[in-house]
Design a protein around this motif. Structure first.
Motif, short mmCIF file in Angstrom:
data_model
loop_
_atom_site.label_atom_id
_atom_site.label_comp_id
_atom_site.label_asym_id
_atom_site.label_seq_id
_atom_site.Cartn_x
_atom_site.Cartn_y
_atom_site.Cartn_z
N PHE A 1 -0.75 4.45 -11.93
CA PHE A 1 0.45 4.24 -11.12
C PHE A 1 1.69 4.75 -11.84
O PHE A 1 2.53 5.44 -11.26
N VAL A 2 1.82 4.41 -13.13
CA VAL A 2 2.98 4.84 -13.90
C VAL A 2 3.03 6.36 -14.00
O VAL A 2 4.09 6.97 -13.79
N TYR A 3 1.89 6.98 -14.28
CA TYR A 3 1.89 8.43 -14.49
C TYR A 3 1.94 9.21 -13.17
O TYR A 3 2.79 10.07 -12.99
N GLU A 4 1.03 8.88 -12.26
CA GLU A 4 0.93 9.65 -11.02
C GLU A 4 2.09 9.39 -10.07
O GLU A 4 2.58 10.31 -9.41
N THR A 5 2.52 8.15 -9.97
CA THR A 5 3.58 7.80 -9.01
C THR A 5 4.97 7.85 -9.62
O THR A 5 5.85 8.56 -9.13
N LEU A 6 5.17 7.13 -10.72
CA LEU A 6 6.52 7.06 -11.29
C LEU A 6 6.92 8.37 -11.96
O LEU A 6 7.98 8.94 -11.65
N ILE A 7 6.09 8.85 -12.87
CA ILE A 7 6.49 10.01 -13.67
C ILE A 7 6.34 11.32 -12.90
O ILE A 7 7.29 12.09 -12.77
N LYS A 8 5.17 11.58 -12.35
CA LYS A 8 4.94 12.88 -11.70
C LYS A 8 5.72 13.05 -10.40
O LYS A 8 6.20 14.14 -10.09
N GLN A 9 5.86 11.97 -9.63
CA GLN A 9 6.53 12.08 -8.33
C GLN A 9 8.03 11.84 -8.39
O GLN A 9 8.78 12.40 -7.60
N TYR B 1 0.84 -1.20 0.00
CA TYR B 1 0.00 0.00 0.00
C TYR B 1 0.88 1.26 0.00
O TYR B 1 0.58 2.24 -0.70
N ASN B 2 1.96 1.22 0.78
CA ASN B 2 2.86 2.39 0.86
C ASN B 2 3.53 2.68 -0.47
O ASN B 2 3.88 3.83 -0.76
N VAL B 3 3.71 1.66 -1.28
CA VAL B 3 4.31 1.83 -2.61
C VAL B 3 3.25 2.21 -3.65
O VAL B 3 3.45 3.11 -4.46
N LEU B 4 2.13 1.52 -3.59
CA LEU B 4 1.12 1.63 -4.66
C LEU B 4 0.07 2.71 -4.43
O LEU B 4 -0.46 3.27 -5.38
N GLY B 5 -0.24 2.95 -3.17
CA GLY B 5 -1.32 3.89 -2.88
C GLY B 5 -2.68 3.22 -2.82
O GLY B 5 -3.71 3.88 -2.70
N GLY C 1 15.10 -2.91 -11.36
CA GLY C 1 14.29 -2.55 -12.52
C GLY C 1 13.41 -3.69 -12.97
O GLY C 1 12.25 -3.49 -13.37
N ASP C 2 13.94 -4.92 -12.92
CA ASP C 2 13.15 -6.10 -13.28
C ASP C 2 11.94 -6.23 -12.36
O ASP C 2 10.83 -6.55 -12.81
N ALA C 3 12.17 -6.00 -11.06
CA ALA C 3 11.09 -6.10 -10.08
C ALA C 3 10.02 -5.03 -10.33
O ALA C 3 8.82 -5.29 -10.16
N LEU C 4 10.45 -3.84 -10.73
CA LEU C 4 9.49 -2.77 -11.02
C LEU C 4 8.61 -3.15 -12.21
O LEU C 4 7.39 -2.94 -12.18
N GLU C 5 9.21 -3.70 -13.25
CA GLU C 5 8.43 -4.16 -14.39
C GLU C 5 7.46 -5.26 -13.97
O GLU C 5 6.30 -5.28 -14.40
N ALA C 6 7.93 -6.18 -13.14
CA ALA C 6 7.07 -7.27 -12.65
C ALA C 6 5.91 -6.71 -11.83
O ALA C 6 4.78 -7.19 -11.91
N LEU C 7 6.20 -5.68 -11.03
CA LEU C 7 5.16 -5.03 -10.23
C LEU C 7 4.08 -4.43 -11.12
O LEU C 7 2.88 -4.54 -10.84
N ILE C 8 4.50 -3.78 -12.20
CA ILE C 8 3.53 -3.19 -13.14
C ILE C 8 2.70 -4.30 -13.79
O ILE C 8 1.49 -4.14 -14.00
N GLY C 9 3.33 -5.43 -14.07
CA GLY C 9 2.59 -6.58 -14.60
C GLY C 9 1.56 -7.07 -13.60
O GLY C 9 0.43 -7.42 -13.97
N ALA C 10 1.94 -7.10 -12.32
CA ALA C 10 1.01 -7.54 -11.27
C ALA C 10 -0.17 -6.57 -11.13
O ALA C 10 -1.32 -7.00 -10.98
N ILE C 11 0.12 -5.27 -11.17
CA ILE C 11 -0.95 -4.26 -11.08
C ILE C 11 -1.93 -4.44 -12.23
O ILE C 11 -3.15 -4.39 -12.05
#
Length: 282
Positions: free
Chosen positions: A152-160, A24-28, A130-140
């Motif tokens: 998640f990609v836009y609001e968390t990764l890119i904007k923040q 939750y702390n990572v994903l929101g 980086g591999d884990a981050l891609e896997a996380l996006i796959g899980a989401i």
């Protein structure tokens, strides 16, 4: 609205409990399918056997997440830069999804603390992040769908964590730049792994070389094949940028001389490389 309400009700028993809280702390948001996220954080060195006898790790989710991330970033850039051409969009996407950027983002998100790995020295295996981050996006994507993955990609990764304007000024993908140069000059650019070994901590180390027009002009090492290719391309670009004579040798070897008596090849200034060198020297 109803779907959101149902999800909130389902999340109530998990609030404040691990591993839900860490994600939750990572994903929101609280995951619905928690096993997917555990799998996303499991490196192949710590694979576990499922009840069906299959070894489970994050490689399959990484494969899926890589494709989803490419699609999401392409979607975002297409809408953000309405008047830019394909080449610009492709180059910008490459810089955002390149391994170095993903590794940095993963650590900033705290994924390095969630990854399950038996590898002794993660410092030399930064691609794990980086591999884990891609896997996380796959899980989401599998758990919540494309819209939530894109948010998640836009609001968390890119904007923040990632400024696109800064990315545009950053170092380009050396391998892609070299291949583009070869295509413009009708010269083959070939990468090959020349050696694979292990370091003192039993981490895999790869050596690669790059041949341009049949001439080997760069070599490099890395803790992945991709990284060794990048290092080899970086060396090759420096040599090409600094030597017109080398370009003429490649032209003759590649047969460009036969179709062009002046041996003239389009010399690329590689501006991003020049900026990177200046930064190192200052």
């Amino acid at each position: 609205m109803l779907r959101r309400f149902v999800k909130r009700i389902k999340a109530l028993p998990h609030k404040g409990k691990e591993p839900y809280l860490s994600f939750y702390n990572v994903l929101g948001f609280y995951p619905d399918w928690i096993d997917l996220y555990r799998e996303a954080m499991t490196h192949r060195s710590s694979s576990i056997r499922s009840s069906k006898g299959r070894w489970v790790n994050n490689e399959r989710l990484e494969f899926l997440g890589d494709a989803i991330l490419d699609a999401i970033v392409a979607d975002i850039l297409y809408k953000k830069f309405e008047h830019k051409k394909e080449g610009f969009l492709t180059s910008t996407r490459s810089r955002i999804v390149q391994r170095e950027t993903l590794n940095k983002l993963a650590v900033e998100l705290g994924l390095d603390k969630l990854i399950i790995s038996s590898t002794r020295n993660l410092a030399h295996n930064t691609n794990i992040y980086g591999d884990a981050l891609e896997a996380l996006i796959g899980a989401i994507y599998l758990d919540q769908g494309y819209r939530v993955a894109k948010k998640f990609v836009y609001e968390t990764l890119i904007k923040q964590h990632l400024n696109i304007e800064t990315v545009l000024k950053s170092e380009v993908d050396f391998k892609s730049r070299l291949i583009e140069w070869g295509q413009k000059n009708k010269v083959d650019v070939l990468f090959e792994v020349t050696d694979a070994s292990y370091d003192a901590q039993n981490n895999p180390v790869f050596s690669s070389c790059v041949k341009v027009g049949g001439v080997e002009i760069g070599s490099g090492k890395g803790y992945s094949k991709k990284e060794s290719h990048q290092m080899a391309a970086k060396v090759a670009i420096r040599k090409l940028r600094e030597s017109n004579e080398l370009q003429e040798v490649i032209a003759r070897k590649a047969g460009t001389a036969a179709s062009n008596p002046d041996n003239h090849m389009e010399k690329t200034s590689f501006p991003d490389l020049e900026e990177e060198q200046t930064t190192e020297e200052s």
